[in-house]
Scaffold this active site. Structure first.
Site, mmCIF file in Angstrom:
data_model
loop_
_atom_site.group_PDB
_atom_site.id
_atom_site.type_symbol
_atom_site.label_atom_id
_atom_site.label_comp_id
_atom_site.label_asym_id
_atom_site.label_seq_id
_atom_site.Cartn_x
_atom_site.Cartn_y
_atom_site.Cartn_z
ATOM 1 N N SER A 9 0.886 -1.171 0.000
ATOM 2 C CA SER A 9 0.000 0.000 0.000
ATOM 3 C C SER A 9 0.921 1.217 0.000
ATOM 4 O O SER A 9 2.086 1.114 0.435
ATOM 5 C CB SER A 9 -0.828 -0.012 1.295
ATOM 6 O OG SER A 9 -1.404 1.256 1.513
ATOM 7 N N TYR A 28 -1.103 -0.905 10.685
ATOM 8 C CA TYR A 28 -1.153 -1.096 9.220
ATOM 9 C C TYR A 28 0.163 -0.610 8.604
ATOM 10 O O TYR A 28 0.768 -1.300 7.795
ATOM 11 C CB TYR A 28 -2.345 -0.323 8.652
ATOM 12 C CG TYR A 28 -2.650 -0.612 7.193
ATOM 13 C CD1 TYR A 28 -3.011 -1.887 6.772
ATOM 14 C CD2 TYR A 28 -2.603 0.395 6.230
ATOM 15 C CE1 TYR A 28 -3.324 -2.145 5.433
ATOM 16 C CE2 TYR A 28 -2.911 0.150 4.894
ATOM 17 C CZ TYR A 28 -3.276 -1.127 4.508
ATOM 18 O OH TYR A 28 -3.576 -1.375 3.172
HETATM 19 N N1 LIG Z 1 -8.708 -0.986 -0.735
HETATM 20 C C1 LIG Z 1 -7.737 -0.081 -0.713
HETATM 21 O O1 LIG Z 1 -7.983 1.119 -0.819
HETATM 22 C C2 LIG Z 1 -6.304 -0.539 -0.575
HETATM 23 C C3 LIG Z 1 -5.311 0.447 -0.681
HETATM 24 C C4 LIG Z 1 -3.980 0.055 -0.547
HETATM 25 C C5 LIG Z 1 -3.654 -1.267 -0.360
HETATM 26 N N2 LIG Z 1 -4.642 -2.197 -0.260
HETATM 27 C C6 LIG Z 1 -4.242 -3.591 -0.060
HETATM 28 O O2 LIG Z 1 -4.860 -4.406 -1.027
HETATM 29 C C7 LIG Z 1 -5.036 -5.708 -0.492
HETATM 30 C C8 LIG Z 1 -6.467 -6.175 -0.677
HETATM 31 O O3 LIG Z 1 -7.303 -5.325 0.094
HETATM 32 P P1 LIG Z 1 -8.861 -5.109 -0.186
HETATM 33 O O4 LIG Z 1 -9.098 -3.673 -0.308
HETATM 34 O O5 LIG Z 1 -9.330 -6.016 -1.250
HETATM 35 O O6 LIG Z 1 -9.447 -5.559 1.251
HETATM 36 P P2 LIG Z 1 -10.707 -6.435 1.643
HETATM 37 O O7 LIG Z 1 -11.816 -6.250 0.657
HETATM 38 O O8 LIG Z 1 -10.974 -6.145 3.073
HETATM 39 O O9 LIG Z 1 -10.161 -7.913 1.482
HETATM 40 C C9 LIG Z 1 -9.216 -8.446 2.377
HETATM 41 C C10 LIG Z 1 -8.960 -9.882 2.018
HETATM 42 O O10 LIG Z 1 -8.071 -10.435 2.989
HETATM 43 C C11 LIG Z 1 -8.602 -11.671 3.438
HETATM 44 N N3 LIG Z 1 -8.274 -11.963 4.824
HETATM 45 C C12 LIG Z 1 -8.425 -11.170 5.915
HETATM 46 N N4 LIG Z 1 -8.111 -11.835 7.034
HETATM 47 C C13 LIG Z 1 -7.748 -13.076 6.645
HETATM 48 C C14 LIG Z 1 -7.334 -14.242 7.349
HETATM 49 N N5 LIG Z 1 -7.241 -14.265 8.682
HETATM 50 N N6 LIG Z 1 -7.055 -15.363 6.629
HETATM 51 C C15 LIG Z 1 -7.175 -15.360 5.288
HETATM 52 N N7 LIG Z 1 -7.571 -14.289 4.558
HETATM 53 C C16 LIG Z 1 -7.856 -13.170 5.239
HETATM 54 C C17 LIG Z 1 -10.120 -11.514 3.293
HETATM 55 O O11 LIG Z 1 -10.700 -12.783 3.107
HETATM 56 P P3 LIG Z 1 -11.763 -13.463 4.106
HETATM 57 O O12 LIG Z 1 -12.498 -12.374 4.794
HETATM 58 O O13 LIG Z 1 -12.584 -14.331 3.213
HETATM 59 O O14 LIG Z 1 -10.893 -14.246 5.012
HETATM 60 C C18 LIG Z 1 -10.232 -10.719 2.003
HETATM 61 O O15 LIG Z 1 -10.227 -11.581 0.900
HETATM 62 C C19 LIG Z 1 -4.598 -5.643 0.968
HETATM 63 O O16 LIG Z 1 -3.275 -6.097 1.087
HETATM 64 C C20 LIG Z 1 -4.668 -4.154 1.269
HETATM 65 O O17 LIG Z 1 -3.807 -3.800 2.320
HETATM 66 C C21 LIG Z 1 -5.962 -1.858 -0.361
#
Ligand SMILES: NC(=O)c1ccc[n+]([C@@H]2O[C@H](COP(=O)([O-])OP(=O)(O)OC[C@H]3O[C@@H](n4cnc5c(N)ncnc54)[C@H](OP(=O)(O)O)[C@@H]3O)[C@@H](O)[C@H]2O)c1
Length: 263
Positions: free
Chosen positions: A132, A145
């Protein structure tokens, strides 16, 4: 790395960005293996993409080895799963701190070790870490984070050097604020005026490019946000003052509230 017919393991495939990543990699001809905890979402997605679903909890230390055993020989690992880990450290229980560190940092490191060793033996493979811009610039109410995402950057850059002689690539992707789906969009937080966003598809496209071209690092954010992040790298105090001035503390407060249920 040619993604056609490559076996790609995607963590966090049930999430806003992970689902789009899985679709993008399958569209590139990859054989996708998808993981996350929510089996009810994972299975239909894997079926639709002609891939496999392996539900696993990445906070469960034994489950990580089992997951990699079940996945078999993989050509690419996309370590995308994460918890938002926002809010004040004082509001976290020790168990919640451990879970954030386990899911966001320990799991990607252990998976990279286990998958990376097999890749090195075959002299073929690529490890991708979804970090990120919070891995390059800190903000209030995000100490955990920031810790995991900064940590991931250092880990991946060093590992890239160690894997180079084994013909295994290592890339890190740095999304800024992602609209429409994912942990920011789900939180309902609003951004200070002028802060631009990118889409989950932009993250998927950047990830594909990082793998195919073996790029060390790719940012997925508008130029203005990338420049602000660059300043934060050399002058973090200036960055903190600017964030306060433009009302960034309101956004971080809203994020912490909106993401509290995901600890
Ligand atoms: N969205 C943004 O604006 C943004 C910005 C910068 C970086 N990112 C990064 O992008 C990546 C994806 O984020 P996102 O926005 O798609 O978030 P999200 O919609 O909250 O998805 C998070 C994912 O992580 C999985 N997860 C969480 N806890 C887990 C556990 N204990 N075991 C296995 N899986 C787990 C969840 O799956 P389950 O709930 O099914 O377990 C879900 O598939 C992350 O690394 C995040 O830091 C996101």
């Amino acid at each position: 790395m040619d993604l056609r017919n490559a076996k790609v393991l995607v963590t966090g495939a049930t999430g806003g960005i992970g689902q789009v990543l899985a679709v993008g990699l399958a569209a590139r001809g990859s054989d996708v293996v998808l993981t996350g905890r929510r089996a009810d979402m994972l299975k239909p997605l894997a079926e639709r993409l002609g891939g496999r679903a392996i539900p696993a909890d990445l906070a469960d230390r034994e489950a990580i080895e089992e997951l990699l055993d079940q996945a078999g020989e993989i050509d690419v690992l996309v370590a995308n799963a994460a918890l938002p880990a926002t809010g004040l450290l004082a509001d976290y229980s020790i168990g919640e701190i451990d879970r954030a560190l386990d899911v966001n940092l320990r799991a990607p490191i252990v998976m990279a070790k286990l998958a990376g060793e097999r890749m090195a033996a075959r002299r073929r493979g690529h490890l991708v870490f979804i970090s990120s811009l919070s891995g390059k610039a800190a903000s209030g109410q995000a100490s955990l984070y920031n810790a995991t995402k900064f940590g991931m950057r250092g880990f991946a850059l060093a590992l890239r050097e160690d894997m180079r002689p084994h013909n295994v690539g290592v890339s890190t992707v740095f999304p800024g604020v992602i609209r429409d789906a994912g942990m920011f969009a789900d939180s309902g937080a609003t951004l200070p005026r002028g802060v631009g966003t990118r889409s989950p598809r932009d993250v998927a496209r950047a990830t594909v490019r990082a793998i195919e071209k073996n790029l060390a690092e790719v940012d997925v954010a508008p130029l203005s946000l990338r420049l602000v992040t660059l300043v934060a790298g050399v002058a973090p105090n200036v960055s903190a003052a600017v964030q306060r001035r433009v009302g960034g503390d309101k956004t971080t407060e809203q994020l912490a509230k909106g993401q509290r249920h995901k600890r």
